[in-house]
Write an enzyme that holds these catalytic residues in place. Structure first.
Site, short mmCIF file in Angstrom:
data_model
loop_
_atom_site.label_atom_id
_atom_site.label_comp_id
_atom_site.label_asym_id
_atom_site.label_seq_id
_atom_site.Cartn_x
_atom_site.Cartn_y
_atom_site.Cartn_z
N THR A 1 -7.65 -15.59 -49.78
CA THR A 1 -6.57 -16.20 -49.00
C THR A 1 -5.74 -17.14 -49.84
O THR A 1 -4.50 -17.14 -49.78
CB THR A 1 -7.16 -16.97 -47.80
OG1 THR A 1 -8.02 -16.12 -47.07
CG2 THR A 1 -6.06 -17.49 -46.90
N TYR B 1 -6.81 -10.27 -36.34
CA TYR B 1 -5.77 -9.81 -35.41
C TYR B 1 -6.31 -8.84 -34.36
O TYR B 1 -6.07 -9.01 -33.17
CB TYR B 1 -4.58 -9.19 -36.15
CG TYR B 1 -3.40 -8.91 -35.24
CD1 TYR B 1 -2.63 -9.95 -34.74
CD2 TYR B 1 -3.08 -7.60 -34.87
CE1 TYR B 1 -1.56 -9.69 -33.89
CE2 TYR B 1 -2.01 -7.33 -34.03
CZ TYR B 1 -1.25 -8.38 -33.54
OH TYR B 1 -0.19 -8.13 -32.70
N TYR C 1 -17.03 -12.64 -45.38
CA TYR C 1 -16.20 -13.84 -45.28
C TYR C 1 -15.87 -14.09 -43.81
O TYR C 1 -15.14 -13.31 -43.19
CB TYR C 1 -14.93 -13.70 -46.11
CG TYR C 1 -14.02 -14.91 -46.15
CD1 TYR C 1 -14.45 -16.17 -45.75
CD2 TYR C 1 -12.71 -14.79 -46.59
CE1 TYR C 1 -13.61 -17.27 -45.79
CE2 TYR C 1 -11.86 -15.88 -46.65
CZ TYR C 1 -12.31 -17.11 -46.24
OH TYR C 1 -11.47 -18.21 -46.28
N ARG D 1 -8.60 -18.24 -39.13
CA ARG D 1 -7.58 -17.28 -39.55
C ARG D 1 -7.72 -15.92 -38.87
O ARG D 1 -6.73 -15.22 -38.67
CB ARG D 1 -7.63 -17.09 -41.08
CG ARG D 1 -7.17 -18.30 -41.85
CD ARG D 1 -7.15 -18.02 -43.35
NE ARG D 1 -6.71 -19.17 -44.12
CZ ARG D 1 -5.44 -19.46 -44.40
NH1 ARG D 1 -4.49 -18.67 -43.95
NH2 ARG D 1 -5.13 -20.53 -45.11
N LYS E 1 -19.56 -16.08 -47.19
CA LYS E 1 -18.75 -17.29 -47.28
C LYS E 1 -18.37 -17.64 -45.85
O LYS E 1 -17.65 -16.90 -45.19
CB LYS E 1 -17.49 -17.05 -48.12
CG LYS E 1 -16.53 -18.24 -48.16
CD LYS E 1 -15.23 -17.89 -48.88
CE LYS E 1 -14.26 -19.07 -48.85
NZ LYS E 1 -12.95 -18.72 -49.48
N ILE F 1 -17.18 -21.71 -52.39
CA ILE F 1 -16.00 -21.06 -52.97
C ILE F 1 -14.84 -21.98 -52.64
O ILE F 1 -14.38 -22.04 -51.50
CB ILE F 1 -15.79 -19.64 -52.43
CG1 ILE F 1 -16.95 -18.75 -52.87
CG2 ILE F 1 -14.47 -19.07 -52.91
CD1 ILE F 1 -16.93 -17.34 -52.29
#
Length: 292
Positions: free
Chosen positions: A46, A109, A135, A140, A164, A206
């Site tokens: 990202t 989404y 992840y 998001r 993550k 990370i």
């Protein structure tokens, strides 16, 4: 899985004043974070503004980072999306030269069910030539990958080696640590909560702020992994204000302002992202001076 224990950095993608990928600056960033003690690099996550890059640009960035790194530290490729078949095809054809794992974000989404998330990663795990790191970033993706789903994937697929997690929910972190396979890694996806996550067993971070402050981030994570939380807390507390400022007007806008001050890359982002405000930039630079 010791190669992903410790501090990783989610690299920014530097752009020049015309908006093109700045490969000279990318080399500077790679050398900067490795020379200051970061253990591994994540390319085109990202923070790399991957959503605004063409397939050709991504291929060149992946290849260039592998060249600049020259096998000094492990590399992780960020390859994710919300079209499972398309991501599977991309991974299947990915040039793995120089890379040891793939970081793949949970589908966004579409808002799949937990079973849909499981089946997405099942397909990726079955075709991936490299190990996978899940992840989870609900802020998001608009959906949380539950601890049950994470641990189910970890147990069912040997090549799914870690997650993550940026959900911020310590109930979930506790459950993952309790139920995961022993060698499965829980990795912090949020700079400000790395230390408390490591206190319950996370392997490291990370990091975003590690682009600008790699030495400090690496030091804090190393101290945690050595069990020296007394000194790690001092570093953690010193980084709180910079972390807050760096994310105040979005990622990677804050850290790019810091990198420009350090002379590493231009403060250029691709729309719809924009630079931080001038007042915030001043605050970021002021805090950076204190930390350096």
């Amino acid at each position: 899985m010791n190669k992903f224990n410790g501090s990783g950095v989610a690299l920014v993608t530097p752009f020049d004043k015309n908006g093109a990928v700045d490969f000279d600056a990318l080399k500077k960033i790679v050398n900067h974070v490795i020379d200051e003690g970061i253990n591994y690099l994540v390319v085109l996550g990202t923070t790399g503004e991957t959503a605004t890059m063409t397939t050709e640009e991504k291929s060149k960035v992946f290849a260039s980072v592998a060249e600049f790194n020259n096998n000094r530290v492990p590399l992780v490729a960020g390859i994710g999306g919300n079209d499972t078949l398309a991501i599977a095809a991309y991974i299947k054809n990915f040039d793995t030269n120089g890379y040891e794992a793939i970081l793949s974000v949970s589908p966004y989404y579409n808002r799949p069910t937990q079973e849909g998330i499981y089946q997405h990663y099942k397909m990726l795990a079955e075709i991936s030539p490299l190990d996978l790191i899940l992840y989870n970033v609900p802020g998001r993706t608009a959906s949380n990958m539950s601890a049950e789903t994470i641990c189910r994937l970890a147990k069912d697929f040997k090549n799914i080696i870690g997650v993550k997690d940026a959900c911020g929910n310590f109930d979930q972190f506790n459950q993952i640590m309790r139920d995961k396979p022993e060698d499965f890694l829980l990795i912090s996806g949020d700079d400000p909560i790395t230390l408390p996550m490591m206190a319950v067993g996370a392997s490291g971070i990370i990091s975003v702020i590690g682009n600008a402050l790699p030495k400090q981030v690496a030091n804090m994570v190393d101290l945690c992994n050595q069990g020296d939380f007394k000194n790690a807390i001092k570093v953690h507390l010193s980084l709180i204000e910079f972390s807050r400022l760096a994310f105040l007007e979005g990622n990677p806008a804050g850290v790019k302002a810091a990198l420009q001050y350090l002379g590493i890359c231009e403060n250029v982002l691709r729309l719809p992202l924009v630079k931080v405000s001038s007042s915030l930039e001043s605050d970021i630079i002021k805090e950076l001076k204190k930390l350096n």
